[in-house]
Design a protein around this motif. Structure first.
Motif, short mmCIF file in Angstrom:
data_model
loop_
_atom_site.label_atom_id
_atom_site.label_comp_id
_atom_site.label_asym_id
_atom_site.label_seq_id
_atom_site.Cartn_x
_atom_site.Cartn_y
_atom_site.Cartn_z
N THR A 133 0.84 -1.21 0.00
CA THR A 133 0.00 0.00 0.00
C THR A 133 0.87 1.26 0.00
O THR A 133 0.61 2.20 -0.73
CB THR A 133 -0.93 0.01 1.23
N LEU A 136 2.29 1.77 -3.45
CA LEU A 136 1.27 2.27 -4.37
C LEU A 136 1.02 3.76 -4.13
O LEU A 136 0.92 4.55 -5.07
CB LEU A 136 -0.05 1.50 -4.17
N PHE A 137 0.93 4.13 -2.84
CA PHE A 137 0.67 5.54 -2.50
C PHE A 137 1.81 6.43 -3.01
O PHE A 137 1.56 7.51 -3.56
CB PHE A 137 0.50 5.71 -1.00
N VAL A 140 1.50 6.94 -6.78
CA VAL A 140 0.40 7.85 -7.12
C VAL A 140 0.76 9.28 -6.74
O VAL A 140 0.54 10.23 -7.51
CB VAL A 140 -0.90 7.43 -6.40
N CYS A 158 -5.67 2.85 -2.11
CA CYS A 158 -4.44 2.05 -2.26
C CYS A 158 -4.49 0.80 -1.39
O CYS A 158 -4.04 -0.28 -1.80
CB CYS A 158 -3.21 2.87 -1.91
N ALA A 162 -4.24 -2.96 -2.75
CA ALA A 162 -3.19 -3.86 -2.23
C ALA A 162 -3.80 -5.17 -1.73
O ALA A 162 -3.24 -6.25 -1.96
CB ALA A 162 -2.42 -3.17 -1.11
N ILE A 193 -6.83 5.55 -9.74
CA ILE A 193 -5.48 4.98 -9.49
C ILE A 193 -5.17 3.87 -10.49
O ILE A 193 -4.06 3.81 -11.03
CB ILE A 193 -5.38 4.46 -8.03
#
Length: 311
Positions: A133, A136-137, A140, A158, A162, A193
């Motif tokens: 997560t 991913l954050f 982004v 996110c 995940a 996303i």
């Protein structure tokens, strides 16, 4: 594998226990007293704490672990408060001050990582999902493709992605319950996303939620297996077109529990699955006419199929 690693032993007594003398940094054989290793690193703390010490004093001289997700690995130095006269200038101001070296972007990411960890803790998600997560954050956030959306909403989306990517999906309502963001906003960020990162997630199936829902309802293994079989057969026979896997799973659990001794109401199942009673009833009505074909052959009925509630 363990046998390949080098092992410090006494040449005269290879099986004897070695005693560590931390003060001298020696490793000594307990049988003959031979020093078989020197300059041993003491991994214990370098200070002692006394009961009358002030709680505000921090004797640690090391910072947090390096964080590769932040610029410069979040390596920084904190200068403690001075106590002597030399620490202050003529106006009484501290001569040595901490500069706010952390950039605003790093600060925003740190706050988001903290929120992600808090959300994951509340629904008992493991560390690998938190790490995914966070990654991913960061992707982004650095792309700046979701400007105008709150960081909390992006973090929640996110976390949802995940979970899906790690094969332990959670529903939007479950993420929403531990977040301050609405389900609609999380859903919007989720789509944005996926588009921004050009990634995808596997479609969720009824089996993804079945074991968790049944476990939370306290249902035995036989009922869980029957509910899984019912849901899978219902999808194969195309009895529930357009229905979400969560509502189909809830209807299958209701049917399996009603046929067993461990009966559960629609409300009990709805509270765990996060779906309304009417949604369960609608899906149940679709699969009820083919109920005899849906149960596994070895299922032990407490209530016969023809006596199941018709709703």
């Amino acid at each position: 594998f363990l046998d390949v690693l080098p092992r410090v032993t006494c040449p005269n007594h290879p099986d004897s226990i070695l005693v560590e003398d931390y003060r001298a940094g020696d490793m000594i054989c307990s049988e003959c007293g031979l020093v078989v290793g020197d300059r041993v690193i003491d991994v214990g703390s370098e200070w002692r704490t006394f009961s009358n010490d002030k709680a505000t004093k921090d004797p640690s001289r090391v910072g947090d672990t390096q964080n590769p997700l932040l610029s410069d690995g979040d390596l920084s130095t904190m200068i403690g408060k001075g106590t002597g006269a030399a620490s202050f200038d003529e106006f009484g101001n501290s001569k040595y001050q901490n500069r706010r070296t952390m950039s605003s972007s790093d600060r925003a990411m740190m706050n988001a990582f903290k929120e992600i960890t808090n959300m994951a803790d509340r629904i008992n998600l493991p560390r690998n999902i938190v790490d995914r997560t966070n990654n991913l954050f960061k992707q982004v956030y650095e792309q700046k493709s979701l400007k105008g959306r709150s960081n909390d909403a992006i973090a929640s989306a996110c976390l949802y992605i995940a979970c899906r990517q790690e094969g332990v999906p959670r529903t939007f309502k479950e993420i929403c319950a531990v977040s301050r963001i609405s389900k609609k906003e999380i859903g919007r960020c989720f789509k944005l996303i996926l588009k921004a990162l050009e990634t995808s997630v596997d479609l969720i199936t009824t089996g993804d939620f079945m074991s968790r829902f049944c476990s939370n309802l306290g249902l035995p293994k036989q009922v869980q297996m029957a509910a899984t079989h019912i849901a899978r057969k219902a999808v194969e026979l195309d009895l529930v077109p357009g229905r979400s896997p969560i509502s189909v799973a809830a209807a299958a659990i209701y049917m399996a529990s009603q046929a067993s001794a461990e009966k559960r109401t629609q409300k009990e199942i709805g509270d765990i699955a996060g779906v309304a009673d009417v949604t369960i009833r609608q899906s149940y009505r679709l699969i009820y006419p083919r109920a005899p074909d849906l149960f596994p052959a070895d299922f032990k009925f407490d209530t016969p199929v023809d006596k199941l509630p018709q709703l």
